[in-house]
Design a protein around this motif. Structure first.
Motif, PDB file in Angstrom:
ATOM      1  N   HIS A  87       1.071 -77.931  24.716  1.00 29.10           N
ATOM      2  CA  HIS A  87       1.458 -76.519  24.624  1.00 29.10           C
ATOM      3  C   HIS A  87       0.500 -75.802  23.409  1.00 29.10           C
ATOM      4  O   HIS A  87       0.552 -74.602  23.601  1.00 29.10           O
ATOM      5  CB  HIS A  87       2.988 -76.301  24.315  1.00 29.10           C
ATOM      6  CG  HIS A  87       3.850 -76.799  25.295  1.00 29.10           C
ATOM      7  ND1 HIS A  87       3.924 -76.425  26.430  1.00 29.10           N
ATOM      8  CD2 HIS A  87       4.793 -77.895  25.261  1.00 29.10           C
ATOM      9  CE1 HIS A  87       4.788 -77.183  27.190  1.00 29.10           C
ATOM     10  NE2 HIS A  87       5.227 -77.993  26.514  1.00 29.10           N
ATOM     11  N   SER A 108      -4.370 -78.764  29.406  1.00 32.51           N
ATOM     12  CA  SER A 108      -3.953 -77.531  29.744  1.00 32.51           C
ATOM     13  C   SER A 108      -4.807 -76.462  29.214  1.00 32.51           C
ATOM     14  O   SER A 108      -5.670 -76.684  27.967  1.00 32.51           O
ATOM     15  CB  SER A 108      -2.250 -77.319  29.066  1.00 32.51           C
ATOM     16  OG  SER A 108      -2.334 -77.448  27.586  1.00 32.51           O
ATOM     17  N   ASP A 128      -0.027 -74.743  30.701  1.00 31.66           N
ATOM     18  CA  ASP A 128       0.763 -76.022  30.076  1.00 31.66           C
ATOM     19  C   ASP A 128       2.190 -75.867  30.623  1.00 31.66           C
ATOM     20  O   ASP A 128       3.137 -75.688  30.051  1.00 31.66           O
ATOM     21  CB  ASP A 128       0.588 -75.883  28.652  1.00 31.66           C
ATOM     22  CG  ASP A 128       1.367 -74.279  28.169  1.00 31.66           C
ATOM     23  OD1 ASP A 128       1.020 -73.310  28.765  1.00 31.66           O
ATOM     24  OD2 ASP A 128       1.723 -74.414  27.034  1.00 31.66           O
TER      25      ASP A 128
END
Length: 183
Positions: A87, A108, A128
């Motif tokens: 993230h 991501s 993500d």
């Protein structure tokens, strides 16, 4: 055959998404395994293992804890791909390590070097999210072996051109020159 997550097992790294995505993509593909290699600083592994158990994945996931030195690099060099559905990553040292080992990366867009990966076609990039992580795994699974080999070559080229010490020194010297800083 294994896809490797290498790093701190931490909530910001997207390991929960990875396990859910694995169930979507590889649950009926027992030849593939997910290796989760790294320290558990939050005590989160037990929760993730329960999640894997509930999804029927316990037999497909290897949890090693922290691995260092030659063993770490042997695991990395033999991985089919590295995955980091994080993230947030300022850089992602493990991504550069994978590239240096000619290992394609599945990351991501929250990993701040995602554009280099995309530009060099050194792996796959997605959001993500659960959907993005499923996309990464599907993309890898459905890529022909010849293209995967090209991605391995691209991974090493990406490292050499973007992240090697030689490149870092040249970039620093260019900045010094731009601002008139002399040795």
């Amino acid at each position: 055959k294994y896809i490797l997550f290498l790093g701190r097992v931490h909530s910001k790294k997207g390991c929960d998404l990875l396990i859910q995505a694995w169930a979507h993509v590889f649950q009926n593909n027992p030849d593939w395994h997910l290796w989760i290699v790294g320290p558990d600083e939050e005590g989160w592994v037990a929760t993730l293992q329960k999640q894997a158990y509930k999804l029927g994945l316990s037999h497909q996931i290897l949890w090693t804890g922290l691995v260092l030195g030659d063993l770490k690099y042997a695991i990395l060099q033999n991985a089919n791909a590295l995955i980091l559905p994080s993230h947030q990553e300022n850089f992602g040292i493990v991504v550069a390590e994978a590239l240096a080992c000619s290992v394609p990366v599945l990351i991501s867009k929250a990993v701040n070097i995602w554009q280099e990966i995309a530009n060099y076609q050194a792996g796959f990039v997605a959001p993500d999210t659960l959907e993005g992580t499923v996309e990464l795994l599907h993309a890898w699974l459905n890529t022909p072996e010849m293209m995967k080999q090209k991605m391995r070559e691209n991974a090493r080229a990406c490292f050499e051109q973007c992240f090697s010490m030689k490149h870092a020194i040249a970039s620093l010297l260019a900045i010094f020159e731009k601002y008139g800083i002399h040795q």
